[in-house]
Design a protein around this motif. Sequence first.
Motif, mmCIF file in Angstrom:
data_model
loop_
_atom_site.group_PDB
_atom_site.id
_atom_site.type_symbol
_atom_site.label_atom_id
_atom_site.label_comp_id
_atom_site.label_asym_id
_atom_site.label_seq_id
_atom_site.Cartn_x
_atom_site.Cartn_y
_atom_site.Cartn_z
ATOM 1 N N ILE A 35 0.839 -1.200 0.000
ATOM 2 C CA ILE A 35 0.000 0.000 0.000
ATOM 3 C C ILE A 35 0.872 1.247 0.000
ATOM 4 O O ILE A 35 0.610 2.208 -0.733
ATOM 5 C CB ILE A 35 -0.975 -0.013 1.192
ATOM 6 N N LYS A 36 1.920 1.241 0.805
ATOM 7 C CA LYS A 36 2.848 2.371 0.786
ATOM 8 C C LYS A 36 3.477 2.529 -0.596
ATOM 9 O O LYS A 36 3.592 3.645 -1.127
ATOM 10 C CB LYS A 36 3.947 2.197 1.832
ATOM 11 N N GLN A 37 3.878 1.425 -1.185
ATOM 12 C CA GLN A 37 4.528 1.477 -2.494
ATOM 13 C C GLN A 37 3.606 2.075 -3.548
ATOM 14 O O GLN A 37 4.031 2.926 -4.353
ATOM 15 C CB GLN A 37 4.953 0.067 -2.919
ATOM 16 N N VAL A 38 2.332 1.662 -3.566
ATOM 17 C CA VAL A 38 1.435 2.149 -4.607
ATOM 18 C C VAL A 38 1.139 3.631 -4.416
ATOM 19 O O VAL A 38 1.051 4.395 -5.396
ATOM 20 C CB VAL A 38 0.146 1.304 -4.677
ATOM 21 N N PHE A 39 1.030 4.090 -3.160
ATOM 22 C CA PHE A 39 0.758 5.513 -2.958
ATOM 23 C C PHE A 39 2.011 6.368 -3.157
ATOM 24 O O PHE A 39 1.905 7.524 -3.576
ATOM 25 C CB PHE A 39 0.094 5.757 -1.608
ATOM 26 N N ASP A 40 3.174 5.811 -2.918
ATOM 27 C CA ASP A 40 4.402 6.520 -3.291
ATOM 28 C C ASP A 40 4.464 6.681 -4.812
ATOM 29 O O ASP A 40 4.880 7.727 -5.328
ATOM 30 C CB ASP A 40 5.638 5.758 -2.799
ATOM 31 N N GLN A 41 4.039 5.638 -5.530
ATOM 32 C CA GLN A 41 3.997 5.709 -6.995
ATOM 33 C C GLN A 41 3.011 6.780 -7.451
ATOM 34 O O GLN A 41 3.325 7.584 -8.352
ATOM 35 C CB GLN A 41 3.585 4.340 -7.552
ATOM 36 N N ILE A 84 5.347 -2.272 13.389
ATOM 37 C CA ILE A 84 4.299 -1.273 13.631
ATOM 38 C C ILE A 84 4.648 0.051 12.975
ATOM 39 O O ILE A 84 3.757 0.751 12.471
ATOM 40 C CB ILE A 84 4.057 -1.100 15.147
ATOM 41 N N LEU A 85 5.920 0.397 12.963
ATOM 42 C CA LEU A 85 6.310 1.623 12.267
ATOM 43 C C LEU A 85 5.959 1.539 10.783
ATOM 44 O O LEU A 85 5.675 2.563 10.142
ATOM 45 C CB LEU A 85 7.799 1.890 12.456
ATOM 46 N N ALA A 86 5.941 0.323 10.241
ATOM 47 C CA ALA A 86 5.549 0.146 8.836
ATOM 48 C C ALA A 86 4.082 0.509 8.626
ATOM 49 O O ALA A 86 3.704 0.998 7.551
ATOM 50 C CB ALA A 86 5.802 -1.294 8.391
ATOM 51 N N THR A 87 3.233 0.295 9.634
ATOM 52 C CA THR A 87 1.827 0.690 9.494
ATOM 53 C C THR A 87 1.704 2.211 9.493
ATOM 54 O O THR A 87 0.867 2.768 8.780
ATOM 55 C CB THR A 87 0.947 0.091 10.604
ATOM 56 N N GLY A 88 2.539 2.867 10.296
ATOM 57 C CA GLY A 88 2.553 4.324 10.287
ATOM 58 C C GLY A 88 3.044 4.869 8.957
ATOM 59 O O GLY A 88 2.500 5.846 8.423
ATOM 60 N N ALA A 89 4.064 4.233 8.396
ATOM 61 C CA ALA A 89 4.587 4.659 7.091
ATOM 62 C C ALA A 89 3.530 4.479 6.005
ATOM 63 O O ALA A 89 3.428 5.293 5.079
ATOM 64 C CB ALA A 89 5.843 3.863 6.756
ATOM 65 N N MET A 90 2.738 3.410 6.118
ATOM 66 C CA MET A 90 1.681 3.167 5.149
ATOM 67 C C MET A 90 0.666 4.309 5.140
ATOM 68 O O MET A 90 0.375 4.890 4.076
ATOM 69 C CB MET A 90 0.968 1.845 5.462
ATOM 70 N N VAL A 91 0.129 4.657 6.303
ATOM 71 C CA VAL A 91 -0.889 5.707 6.326
ATOM 72 C C VAL A 91 -0.282 7.075 6.023
ATOM 73 O O VAL A 91 -0.932 7.932 5.412
ATOM 74 C CB VAL A 91 -1.662 5.722 7.665
ATOM 75 N N GLY A 113 -7.714 -1.343 8.944
ATOM 76 C CA GLY A 113 -8.491 -0.911 7.781
ATOM 77 C C GLY A 113 -9.144 0.434 8.017
ATOM 78 O O GLY A 113 -9.194 1.287 7.127
ATOM 79 N N LEU A 114 -9.644 0.640 9.241
ATOM 80 C CA LEU A 114 -10.211 1.937 9.598
ATOM 81 C C LEU A 114 -9.110 2.989 9.658
ATOM 82 O O LEU A 114 -9.289 4.111 9.172
ATOM 83 C CB LEU A 114 -10.943 1.847 10.939
ATOM 84 N N GLY A 115 -7.969 2.631 10.239
ATOM 85 C CA GLY A 115 -6.851 3.563 10.283
ATOM 86 C C GLY A 115 -6.437 4.004 8.888
ATOM 87 O O GLY A 115 -6.130 5.181 8.664
ATOM 88 N N LEU A 116 -6.447 3.072 7.945
ATOM 89 C CA LEU A 116 -6.095 3.385 6.562
ATOM 90 C C LEU A 116 -7.103 4.360 5.966
ATOM 91 O O LEU A 116 -6.732 5.344 5.320
ATOM 92 C CB LEU A 116 -6.049 2.096 5.741
ATOM 93 N N ALA A 117 -8.385 4.103 6.175
ATOM 94 C CA ALA A 117 -9.425 4.981 5.625
ATOM 95 C C ALA A 117 -9.327 6.391 6.205
ATOM 96 O O ALA A 117 -9.489 7.383 5.494
ATOM 97 C CB ALA A 117 -10.806 4.385 5.901
ATOM 98 N N GLU A 222 3.026 16.065 15.606
ATOM 99 C CA GLU A 222 3.822 15.146 16.426
ATOM 100 C C GLU A 222 3.583 13.703 16.020
ATOM 101 O O GLU A 222 3.694 12.792 16.838
ATOM 102 C CB GLU A 222 3.476 15.346 17.910
ATOM 103 N N ILE A 223 3.276 13.484 14.737
ATOM 104 C CA ILE A 223 2.874 12.147 14.314
ATOM 105 C C ILE A 223 4.013 11.142 14.423
ATOM 106 O O ILE A 223 3.790 9.962 14.745
ATOM 107 C CB ILE A 223 2.294 12.181 12.885
ATOM 108 N N ASP A 224 5.253 11.564 14.177
ATOM 109 C CA ASP A 224 6.372 10.629 14.274
ATOM 110 C C ASP A 224 6.543 10.120 15.704
ATOM 111 O O ASP A 224 6.781 8.922 15.926
ATOM 112 C CB ASP A 224 7.671 11.289 13.790
#
Length: 253
Positions: A35-41, A84-91, A113-117, A222-224
């Motif tokens: 998901i991160k890859q496609v949105f970076d694209q 878990i940091l990967a989930t943060g990077a995704m959103v 899934g809710l976090g992503l939305a 302060e998201i990081d």
Amino acid sequence: MYQTLTYELKDRIAYVTLNRPQQGNAFAEESYAEIKQVFDQINQDDQVDVAILTGKGKHFSAGGDIQLFQQMLEQKRYLTETDILATGAMVNSIKQNKKVVIAAINGIAAGAGLGLALACDFILMEEQGKLLTAFIGLAFPGDTDLIYHLYQAMPTQQLNSHLMLNEPISAEQGRRYGLVNKVVPPGQVVSDAEELARKLQSGPLNTYAYQKELLASLNYPEIDQFNQQEAKFMSLASRQAAHAEAVTKFLQK
């Protein structure tokens, strides 16, 4: 190209569809990176004006894959802070994206899934759908910036009901909380998202990007640091007996 999603570009609108319908579009181990890859694209593609994110089949996303958590427990593997940091990077790949992203929620959006939305700029939701924080059902505190976003939308006491008791948020409740832009009849959430996308295409795309960056500086200063806290507590929770018991109880249902 992708194992857990499909990607299509049509009329300068990017369509990202979570594609594990048999699992309710629950996330596989590869999902977060893909998901991160496609949105970076999408962020870098000058051929994309707007993006629509939805789920194939009945639900937008059921969140974490319970079968995966069971396998990890059987192998005595636990969530790491890096996981878990990967989930943060995704959103964050959506929140920091120059392109406007529209979530078209079909059915249920739960947990990650809710976090992503919630990372998206607009949310359209079917009227019979539900939003569920869901993490407490696995004895997890939560990731994907979910608590961060919901805290901005409602008082703490109301948030506790949705977090600790996992009380569902209906589409109409989501609209009243300010989480959902529009509630739509069943079967037309993607078509309504396309209509919104075309409206956005007629506006100044670069200006949207500037506005998104300004809003991010206000909404996520302060998201990081928050992501680091999520990572610490999720990793700790994955090692607790309560998590193993919750997974077993869930699967026995």
